[in-house]
Write a protein that holds these residues in place. Sequence first.
Motif, PDB file in Angstrom:
ATOM      1  N   VAL A 165       9.740  15.910   1.046  1.00  0.00           N
ATOM      2  CA  VAL A 165       8.759  15.708  -0.039  1.00  0.00           C
ATOM      3  C   VAL A 165       7.372  16.122   0.433  1.00  0.00           C
ATOM      4  O   VAL A 165       6.621  16.770  -0.304  1.00  0.00           O
ATOM      5  CB  VAL A 165       8.761  14.233  -0.494  1.00  0.00           C
ATOM      6  N   PHE A 166       7.027  15.760   1.659  1.00  0.00           N
ATOM      7  CA  PHE A 166       5.719  16.134   2.212  1.00  0.00           C
ATOM      8  C   PHE A 166       5.563  17.647   2.252  1.00  0.00           C
ATOM      9  O   PHE A 166       4.528  18.193   1.857  1.00  0.00           O
ATOM     10  CB  PHE A 166       5.570  15.550   3.623  1.00  0.00           C
ATOM     11  N   ASN A 225       6.720   9.618  15.408  1.00  0.00           N
ATOM     12  CA  ASN A 225       5.981   8.582  16.133  1.00  0.00           C
ATOM     13  C   ASN A 225       6.154   7.205  15.501  1.00  0.00           C
ATOM     14  O   ASN A 225       6.135   6.181  16.190  1.00  0.00           O
ATOM     15  CB  ASN A 225       4.497   8.948  16.167  1.00  0.00           C
ATOM     16  N   HIS A 226       6.321   7.162  14.185  1.00  0.00           N
ATOM     17  CA  HIS A 226       6.402   5.894  13.466  1.00  0.00           C
ATOM     18  C   HIS A 226       7.235   6.095  12.204  1.00  0.00           C
ATOM     19  O   HIS A 226       7.613   7.215  11.864  1.00  0.00           O
ATOM     20  CB  HIS A 226       4.991   5.387  13.106  1.00  0.00           C
ATOM     21  N   ASP A 227       7.517   4.997  11.505  1.00  0.00           N
ATOM     22  CA  ASP A 227       8.313   5.085  10.271  1.00  0.00           C
ATOM     23  C   ASP A 227       7.529   5.850   9.206  1.00  0.00           C
ATOM     24  O   ASP A 227       6.320   5.653   9.031  1.00  0.00           O
ATOM     25  CB  ASP A 227       8.643   3.682   9.753  1.00  0.00           C
ATOM     26  N   ALA A 228       8.239   6.711   8.487  1.00  0.00           N
ATOM     27  CA  ALA A 228       7.601   7.540   7.469  1.00  0.00           C
ATOM     28  C   ALA A 228       7.555   6.824   6.124  1.00  0.00           C
ATOM     29  O   ALA A 228       8.496   6.115   5.755  1.00  0.00           O
ATOM     30  CB  ALA A 228       8.355   8.858   7.322  1.00  0.00           C
ATOM     31  N   ILE A 229       6.453   6.978   5.410  1.00  0.00           N
ATOM     32  CA  ILE A 229       6.349   6.506   4.024  1.00  0.00           C
ATOM     33  C   ILE A 229       6.885   7.582   3.083  1.00  0.00           C
ATOM     34  O   ILE A 229       7.559   7.290   2.104  1.00  0.00           O
ATOM     35  CB  ILE A 229       4.883   6.163   3.676  1.00  0.00           C
ATOM     36  N   ARG A 256       3.231   6.571  -2.210  1.00  0.00           N
ATOM     37  CA  ARG A 256       4.379   7.259  -2.807  1.00  0.00           C
ATOM     38  C   ARG A 256       4.066   7.680  -4.241  1.00  0.00           C
ATOM     39  O   ARG A 256       4.467   8.761  -4.687  1.00  0.00           O
ATOM     40  CB  ARG A 256       5.604   6.345  -2.780  1.00  0.00           C
ATOM     41  N   ARG A 257       3.341   6.838  -4.946  1.00  0.00           N
ATOM     42  CA  ARG A 257       2.976   7.174  -6.326  1.00  0.00           C
ATOM     43  C   ARG A 257       2.040   8.373  -6.374  1.00  0.00           C
ATOM     44  O   ARG A 257       2.157   9.234  -7.236  1.00  0.00           O
ATOM     45  CB  ARG A 257       2.314   5.956  -6.979  1.00  0.00           C
ATOM     46  N   ILE A 258       1.095   8.442  -5.433  1.00  0.00           N
ATOM     47  CA  ILE A 258       0.163   9.584  -5.367  1.00  0.00           C
ATOM     48  C   ILE A 258       0.941  10.880  -5.159  1.00  0.00           C
ATOM     49  O   ILE A 258       0.695  11.885  -5.835  1.00  0.00           O
ATOM     50  CB  ILE A 258      -0.867   9.365  -4.239  1.00  0.00           C
ATOM     51  N   GLN A 316       0.826  -1.209   0.000  1.00  0.00           N
ATOM     52  CA  GLN A 316       0.000   0.000   0.000  1.00  0.00           C
ATOM     53  C   GLN A 316       0.862   1.263   0.000  1.00  0.00           C
ATOM     54  O   GLN A 316       0.482   2.284  -0.588  1.00  0.00           O
ATOM     55  CB  GLN A 316      -0.919   0.003   1.215  1.00  0.00           C
ATOM     56  N   ALA A 317       2.023   1.196   0.652  1.00  0.00           N
ATOM     57  CA  ALA A 317       2.908   2.362   0.715  1.00  0.00           C
ATOM     58  C   ALA A 317       3.366   2.775  -0.681  1.00  0.00           C
ATOM     59  O   ALA A 317       3.559   3.973  -0.955  1.00  0.00           O
ATOM     60  CB  ALA A 317       4.114   2.064   1.595  1.00  0.00           C
ATOM     61  N   ALA A 318       3.529   1.795  -1.583  1.00  0.00           N
ATOM     62  CA  ALA A 318       3.927   2.109  -2.957  1.00  0.00           C
ATOM     63  C   ALA A 318       2.868   2.972  -3.642  1.00  0.00           C
ATOM     64  O   ALA A 318       3.195   3.871  -4.430  1.00  0.00           O
ATOM     65  CB  ALA A 318       4.146   0.817  -3.742  1.00  0.00           C
TER      66      ALA A 318
END
Length: 414
Positions: free
Chosen positions: A185-186, A176-180, A95-97, A90-92
């Motif tokens: 970029v964000f 808090n958690h690992d970033a996608i 990243r594509r979006i 789902q992370a892919a």
Amino acid sequence: MDSLTTIRKLKEHKVECYFEKENIWTFDSKGELLLTIMSSLAQEESRSISENVTWGQRKRFADGKVTVPFKRFLGYDRGEDGNLVINEEQAAIVRRIYGMFLQGRSPFAIAKVLTEEGIPTPGGKANWSGSTVWSILTNEKYKGDALLQKVYTVDFLSKKKKVNEGEVPQYYVEHNHDAIIEPAVFEAVQKQMAVRQTGTNRQSSVGIFSSKIKCGDCGSWYGSKVWHSNSKYRQVVWQCNHKFDGGEKCGTPHLDEETIKALFVKAVNILTTEKDEIAANFHAIKGRLFDTAELETEQSRLQEELNVVAGMIQQCIDENAHVALDQTEYQARYDGLAERFDRTKARLDEVGNAITEKQAKKEQIERFFAELERQDGMATEFDEEQWYSLVDFITVFNKEDVRFTFKDGTEIRT
């Protein structure tokens, strides 16, 4: 309230209810009194439970514990400790979006691509919407952070939820958690969103050429028209949206999609042969062109002034609350300070927007040159990815004069 309202509706239709445990008959004269008492106790118990649950949730937020609806949240699964763990498949998609948006596609255009490819939405549906894509592009959880208590429940009876606009505390948890998505970029996506204005946004397109082709006569955008829609000669053409409006007609020609694609390939090949010179010119002036030092200095000064004026307003209010002042003089003084505050705030917003626009434009042009550097050899066919990555807009003057304006500002006549 629910039980009393329902019982009264039933009474109107001559329907009696009997509560076995409480031994209450609703047609009995004492029935409604007992029912009102029992219902009030039940409602108070519900309120007490709701307050306890709300307190528990807000305590979790205050402690920095993050929860999300995992079944409707793309890119993450629930880990063993209850925290977010990246779902690589789902992370892919996420990243594509982000990549498609930075290329120049609008949320609506991205949604259209994902729907056509049969990729399910976070809720498992077939059709994506622009708002779903927008929510993914603006969700800070994808860069590893979490903003807690974005919405809250207004009333325990109606269960109505409201966007939190400062009514209750919010908590921001970093790392808090690992970033996608990489934080840089964000932030680049947020800057692009800030400068894409509603209504004049070229990226709010339903097709790849929508709001990309400009009329050289009146400056309006070209729109698509279908000729011979019910015959074998069906053809999609693009022409000025105001070509046949009242008054003077635009003399610019229509273009079919194959012609646009061929002209683009020609323009890209011209651009590729000149890319070294264009890049050198850009690097020579980019420091001066995108310098925000002066704006940032003004932004700091305005922020300090805003804090001072806010303090003066509060001091004015406190003085009026404790000392008998002439109210006419007080109101005039208060209105003057409020006007100064509003004027300073408006200028601060203008400066902030100007900084964001410069930073966004700089990042856009740097991505343009990165894409241009990847061009190896002459283009032979239309590439949609290149179109979104390189072209800002086209201006049509006549069939022999079609000019491509690229994202770095370079104009090439084909």
